[in-house]
Structure formats: C-alpha cells, structure tokens
Scaffold this motif. Structure first.
Motif, PDB file in Angstrom:
ATOM      1  N   GLU A  83      50.939  -6.348 -25.733  1.00  0.00           N
ATOM      2  CA  GLU A  83      51.498  -7.774 -26.019  1.00  0.00           C
ATOM      3  C   GLU A  83      50.646  -8.844 -24.300  1.00  0.00           C
ATOM      4  N   ARG A  84      50.964  -7.609 -23.041  1.00  0.00           N
ATOM      5  CA  ARG A  84      50.395  -7.968 -21.786  1.00  0.00           C
ATOM      6  C   ARG A  84      49.075  -8.165 -21.764  1.00  0.00           C
ATOM      7  N   ALA A  85      47.850  -7.509 -23.324  1.00  0.00           N
ATOM      8  CA  ALA A  85      46.965  -7.674 -22.679  1.00  0.00           C
ATOM      9  C   ALA A  85      46.603  -9.295 -23.486  1.00  0.00           C
ATOM     10  N   CYS A  86      47.545  -9.416 -24.150  1.00  0.00           N
ATOM     11  CA  CYS A  86      47.077 -10.869 -24.774  1.00  0.00           C
ATOM     12  C   CYS A  86      47.556 -11.894 -24.013  1.00  0.00           C
ATOM     13  N   GLN A  87      47.906 -11.967 -22.946  1.00  0.00           N
ATOM     14  CA  GLN A  87      48.352 -12.684 -22.156  1.00  0.00           C
ATOM     15  C   GLN A  87      47.219 -12.423 -20.528  1.00  0.00           C
ATOM     16  N   GLU A  88      47.184 -12.271 -20.451  1.00  0.00           N
ATOM     17  CA  GLU A  88      46.205 -11.724 -19.157  1.00  0.00           C
ATOM     18  C   GLU A  88      44.356 -11.385 -19.650  1.00  0.00           C
ATOM     19  N   ASN A  89      44.272 -10.490 -20.332  1.00  0.00           N
ATOM     20  CA  ASN A  89      43.239 -10.508 -20.573  1.00  0.00           C
ATOM     21  C   ASN A  89      42.065 -11.414 -21.266  1.00  0.00           C
ATOM     22  N   ILE A  90      40.595 -12.251 -20.753  1.00  0.00           N
ATOM     23  CA  ILE A  90      40.819 -12.779 -21.946  1.00  0.00           C
ATOM     24  C   ILE A  90      39.579 -12.225 -22.999  1.00  0.00           C
ATOM     25  N   ILE A  91      39.261 -10.910 -23.103  1.00  0.00           N
ATOM     26  CA  ILE A  91      38.799 -10.594 -24.524  1.00  0.00           C
ATOM     27  C   ILE A  91      40.136 -11.010 -25.765  1.00  0.00           C
ATOM     28  N   PHE A  92      41.151 -10.113 -25.279  1.00  0.00           N
ATOM     29  CA  PHE A  92      42.245 -10.260 -26.075  1.00  0.00           C
ATOM     30  C   PHE A  92      42.600 -11.893 -26.393  1.00  0.00           C
ATOM     31  N   ILE A  93      42.998 -13.025 -25.368  1.00  0.00           N
ATOM     32  CA  ILE A  93      43.089 -14.131 -25.435  1.00  0.00           C
ATOM     33  C   ILE A  93      42.152 -15.179 -26.115  1.00  0.00           C
ATOM     34  N   ALA A  94      40.850 -14.354 -26.237  1.00  0.00           N
ATOM     35  CA  ALA A  94      39.737 -15.129 -27.263  1.00  0.00           C
ATOM     36  C   ALA A  94      40.370 -14.416 -28.980  1.00  0.00           C
ATOM     37  N   LEU A  95      40.329 -13.440 -28.884  1.00  0.00           N
ATOM     38  CA  LEU A  95      40.513 -13.141 -30.751  1.00  0.00           C
ATOM     39  C   LEU A  95      41.732 -13.249 -30.508  1.00  0.00           C
ATOM     40  N   SER A  96      42.780 -13.765 -30.140  1.00  0.00           N
ATOM     41  CA  SER A  96      44.774 -13.768 -30.287  1.00  0.00           C
ATOM     42  C   SER A  96      44.043 -15.327 -30.308  1.00  0.00           C
ATOM     43  N   TYR A  97      43.296 -16.382 -29.896  1.00  0.00           N
ATOM     44  CA  TYR A  97      43.570 -17.424 -30.135  1.00  0.00           C
ATOM     45  C   TYR A  97      43.946 -17.652 -29.361  1.00  0.00           C
ATOM     46  N   GLY A  98      44.570 -17.316 -28.061  1.00  0.00           N
ATOM     47  CA  GLY A  98      45.130 -18.004 -27.699  1.00  0.00           C
ATOM     48  C   GLY A  98      46.898 -18.025 -27.976  1.00  0.00           C
ATOM     49  N   HIS A  99      47.083 -17.427 -28.728  1.00  0.00           N
ATOM     50  CA  HIS A  99      48.803 -16.994 -29.053  1.00  0.00           C
ATOM     51  C   HIS A  99      49.664 -16.089 -28.927  1.00  0.00           C
ATOM     52  N   ALA A 100      49.288 -15.511 -28.136  1.00  0.00           N
ATOM     53  CA  ALA A 100      49.560 -14.374 -27.353  1.00  0.00           C
ATOM     54  C   ALA A 100      51.288 -13.868 -28.650  1.00  0.00           C
ATOM     55  N   PRO A 101      50.301 -12.995 -29.681  1.00  0.00           N
ATOM     56  CA  PRO A 101      52.203 -12.596 -29.697  1.00  0.00           C
ATOM     57  C   PRO A 101      52.897 -11.386 -28.902  1.00  0.00           C
ATOM     58  N   ASP A 102      54.197 -11.797 -29.810  1.00  0.00           N
ATOM     59  CA  ASP A 102      55.025 -10.950 -28.844  1.00  0.00           C
ATOM     60  C   ASP A 102      55.268  -9.584 -28.872  1.00  0.00           C
ATOM     61  N   HIS A 103      55.933  -8.264 -28.741  1.00  0.00           N
ATOM     62  CA  HIS A 103      55.504  -7.380 -28.855  1.00  0.00           C
ATOM     63  C   HIS A 103      56.913  -6.477 -30.042  1.00  0.00           C
ATOM     64  N   SER A 104      57.026  -7.677 -30.251  1.00  0.00           N
ATOM     65  CA  SER A 104      58.219  -7.308 -31.504  1.00  0.00           C
ATOM     66  C   SER A 104      57.679  -7.439 -32.828  1.00  0.00           C
ATOM     67  N   THR A 105      56.738  -8.894 -32.885  1.00  0.00           N
ATOM     68  CA  THR A 105      55.751  -9.180 -33.738  1.00  0.00           C
ATOM     69  C   THR A 105      54.563  -7.978 -33.829  1.00  0.00           C
ATOM     70  N   ILE A 106      54.357  -7.885 -32.937  1.00  0.00           N
ATOM     71  CA  ILE A 106      53.512  -6.381 -33.330  1.00  0.00           C
ATOM     72  C   ILE A 106      53.657  -5.482 -33.551  1.00  0.00           C
ATOM     73  N   ALA A 107      54.839  -4.787 -32.974  1.00  0.00           N
ATOM     74  CA  ALA A 107      55.186  -3.582 -33.678  1.00  0.00           C
ATOM     75  C   ALA A 107      55.766  -3.539 -35.135  1.00  0.00           C
TER      76      ALA A 107
END
Length: 501
Positions: A83-107
């Motif tokens: 979750e934190r990587a999807c908020q802070e890391n540009i590569i994860f932001i690119a892969l997630s199209y900026g949606h930044a899923p939270d940890h409960s959704t991922i788990a």
C-alpha cells in the motif's frame, strides 16, 4: 564568503509525469506489465465482481496483480508495505494507474485467489513453454520449510492448551485485582494495567473459542500431535534453522532453466508429498498442451527425505525414471569415505551388532551370538514393511548378564535380543533396486545434477527475493501465497531470457 542556492521549503513544484513512460523496456516491471496485459487470462476474476448495476466501481484485478507481483519480486510481502509503495513509489503508481489500493483490498485479493491462482500459474508456464524455457527430460523435487504467520507458543496438545488457558486465567485474575487497587497510582500505570488486562482477556477468549468442542489432532502414527490455536493447519517441523511452526513448501523444477512446473504448500513431511506433487505437475502439463503421459520415461531426482516404499511405487506406476537415494547412500559412496561427517567419531557409541555378526548352526537350526549364546526360531515368514523375515530370539537370562549387551540391544530397557533374518525367496524389491541404481556410476552422475537444479530456486525465492515466510493463515491461503512466490520466480526467468523487452 561561500554562496549557496536558496532553500525554500514552501516552494510548490509541479512534476508532469507520464505514468507509462516509467515502465522502461528491459525492466522487470515492464515484463510484468506485458505479461498481465497480453498473456494472462484475467476473465477468471470476473465471477467475483457483481457490481455492474449497483455498488461502487472496483479496482481492476490486473492492477492488483501487477503491483503484487512486482512487490513480491522486491521482497515486499506485507500488504501495508505494498500500500505504501503504491502511494510513494513512481513505478508502483504507474502500474496502479494512480489508484493506490489500500492494504485491506490487497490482502483480501491475495487470500481469495484459490480458484484463480492455478489458471494464472499455467498462463505463465505456457509462456515459458512457448519461449523454449522448458526441457522436459529431467525434473527435480524439493521443499523448504517456511514459517507461518503464527507463534509456536500457541501450539500444544489439547491438555497443554487447557493448562495454558488456566494459567492465563490466573494471570488475568491477578491483573484485575491489581487494577482495582490502582486508583492511587499514576495515570500511566493505570493505562499499562488496562493494556495487560485486555491482552490476557483476549488470549483467554482465543483459547476458550479454540478448545470448544475441539477434537485432538491425530498424526500419521495414530497418536495426538500438537494443535495450534491460531492456525491449526500449520505444524511444528524441523528445519535448518531449528524447529518452526509453518508449512512445507514444495516445488517441482525443470532442469533447463529452473522453471517451476508445480508448486504447493503442505503440512506434512517430504516423503508424503511426492504423489500429490506429481499429480499437480501432470495437471499443469496438460493445461499447457502436453498429454497425460508427459512424465513417462523422464528422469526425476529428489533427496533422501522423499525415499519411501510408497514414493518408489508411485514412480514405478507413473513409469518415471526416479533417482531417490536412502539416507545411508553417502556412507556407501567411497567418494565420501574421507569426509569426517561420514566417519565414526572417537566419542561415538560403539557399533551395534548386525545379522552378519551372528553365526548359523545348521545342525541345531539356531543362531549363535558373538558370545556363543543360542537364539532359537520364534517366527517364520514375518512381513515387515517390504521384506520377509525369520525371527530368532535369545533367552532373557543370557542377555541380562551379557557383558556386550550395549552393542547388541538397541534400548537399555529391552530384556533380550530379537534377530530378524531376511528370507531371500522373493525378487529384489523397489528399495533394494533403488539402492543399486543410486550406487551405480550412472546413478551417481544423474543424481548429482539435483543440487544445481532445485536448490538455486529456493535460494532465489527465499534469500534473493526475501520471500521467506508466509503472511496468511490456513493451508488454503498459504498455498495461494506459495504459488505466487513460484509465479514471481518463473516471471523472473521470462524476464532474464530477454524475450519480452
């Protein structure tokens, strides 16, 4: 006087970023993006979404899959880390199209992939086959013990867990009494007492809930084994790092490029896992276009932990050219004769007498021990596992006073010696045939390949990528996570092949 550029912390900076430009060809994230977009059947996830008419829009499963695969490849197996990587890391932001899923959704997404993970694994395996990364002539099977998301402190027999609950109840009672007398104490001390009281209360409630109508957990020998109040499907098992509470993660690996052909997590020892692993590998082979006889005539190597009569029978029935040594094979191998670990230490116990140390008297039809005492026939043709024996026994008084009984009796509590003599009236069995096969020069050469095929796979997963523990509970969810680990390994093989730039 030195001059520096001004530092203005209140300065606003706008960074125009193209998300797709962050996925540079030749990188692992680019490979993952291409595989998920073009080679993985994402329609298997459609059944879990029923929001076409009502409900909020959902994050696309391809987004979740991409960020999970990249996170696992970088050693991030915690959903909060992802979750934190999807908020802070540009590569994860690119892969997630900026949606930044939270940890409960991922788990929740990972733990509910039981029906989809097999399709995903076979999709990637098919890409490996199309790229020529599979050889299909030699396979190696091995396992690694990984810790479960649970402590060993919650393990024990039902009686032991009941005793633990009673002790916790006593502690809870004392803490509640201390809390009642804490009015004159500082507020910090009162808060600490409340936390202790709540912790013990939750532990007692957990044990009460687990022990309610609970039946003992029975092992393969028919005796009760330890249960675990948090994850009862996990087991205590020995590993290279001591005894751990966890699962035995298995992998069947192709020899050409160390691609994992089948992966599954078990709560059992290695010798019980060969049959289900072969069944899973056959199913995956059929899914990528192979026929049901794909493994017939192929070589299979596995370490001595898989050596058992049942395992050898499975290989024979499947017509597999197996090389599975027994635990004594290195002692028989002259190449290891000079190594200290295979030699008897000066402080070691004296060698026990074997059948060869006893002489047979054909006139009396008795055996004589090294001390000259007679052993008479007790039973003819007794079948023990895979051999037939004639059993001879000595008189108890002869063994009690014998000065050499420490070398003759395996246990100090045994009253007399029973000598089991193999009856050579049957054809060579699978165990003896495997010993002869492993001891041959060709057998040693083929089995010697095992170390370089399967061991680097676990080194890559557990050490290089730091996927060395499970974060989920229950065998079903842990199995999903282990197959994701194996999926990440196979994607790494596709990436290093350079086929997807």
């Amino acid at each position: 006087m030195a001059k520096y550029k001004p530092n203005n912390e209140d300065q606003m900076v706008m960074l125009p970023i193209s998300l797709q430009d962050q996925l540079v060809p030749g990188t692992l994230e680019y490979t993952i993006n291409e595989l998920v977009e073009k080679h993985i059947d994402l329609s298997v996830f459609n059944a879990r979404y029923n929001n076409d008419e009502t409900g909020a829009t959902a994050i696309h499963p391809k987004i979740l899959l991409k960020v999970i695969l990249l996170a696992y490849a970088r050693g991030m197996i915690s959903s909060r880390q992802i979750e934190r990587a999807c908020q802070e890391n540009i590569i994860f932001i690119a892969l997630s199209y900026g949606h930044a899923p939270d940890h409960s959704t991922i788990a929740s997404f990972i733990s509910s992939m039981q029906s989809e993970i097999e399709t995903l694994f076979c999709n990637v395996l098919l890409v490996c086959e199309e790229l020529g990364l599979l050889d299909g002539t030699h396979f190696s099977l091995d396992g690694v013990k990984l810790s479960a998301n649970v402590s060993k402190e919650w393990s024990g027999t039902l009686e032991e867990l009941k005793h633990k609950r009673d002790k916790l109840q006593e502690k809870l009672k004392r803490v509640m009494e201390e809390h009642a007398q804490a009015d004159q104490h500082p507020q910090v001390e009162i808060e600490r007492q409340k936390k202790r009281e709540r912790r013990f209360q939750l532990q007692v409630e957990r044990l009460n809930e687990f022990l309610k109508d609970r039946e003992p957990k029975i092992g393969s020998d028919g005796k009760e084994i330890q249960s675990n109040a948090v994850d009862n499907e996990s087991v205590k098992m020995p590993s290279s790092h001591g005894v751990l509470q966890g699962y035995n993660a298995q992998a069947l690996v192709d020899s050409k490029h160390q691609v994992i052909l089948a992966a599954e997590a078990f709560a059992s020892q290695d010798h019980e896992n060969l049959k289900p692993m072969l069944a899973g590998a056959k199913k995956n082979a059929v899914a990528i276009g192979k026929d049901n006889t794909y493994f017939q005539g192929k070589q299979l190597t596995a370490d001595p932990n898989y050596h058992s009569l049942n395992s050898l029978k499975v290989c024979k029935d499947e017509k597999i050219d197996a090389y599975i040594p027994d635990i004594q094979y290195r002692i028989r191998d002259p190449r290891f004769a000079e190594q200290g670990r295979f030699q008897q230490r000066p402080d070691a116990k004296p060698r026990l007498f074997t059948v060869s140390d006893f002489s047979f008297d054909p006139d009396k039809q008795v055996y004589r021990c090294p001390q000259g005492k007679e052993l008479t026939c007790h039973a003819h043709g007794q079948v023990n596992r895979y051999r037939t024996y004639d059993v001879y026994h000595a008189l108890p008084e002869d063994c009690t006073t014998c000065p050499m009984k420490t070398r003759c009796l395996s246990k100090s509590t045994t009253s007399r010696r029973y000598l089991s003599v193999p009856v050579d009236t049957q054809p060579p069995n699978l165990i003896d045939a495997m010993k002869a096969k492993i001891d041959s020069d060709e057998g040693k050469r083929i089995y010697g390949r095992r170390l370089g095929i399967v061991e680097p796979v676990f080194a890559n997963i557990c050490v290089q990528k730091r996927m060395h523990r499970f974060t989920l509970r229950s065998k079903m969810k842990v199995d999903v996570q282990w197959r994701l680990f194996a999926l990440v390994h196979n994607i790494g093989k596709i990436h290093t092949s350079g086929a997807i730039l």
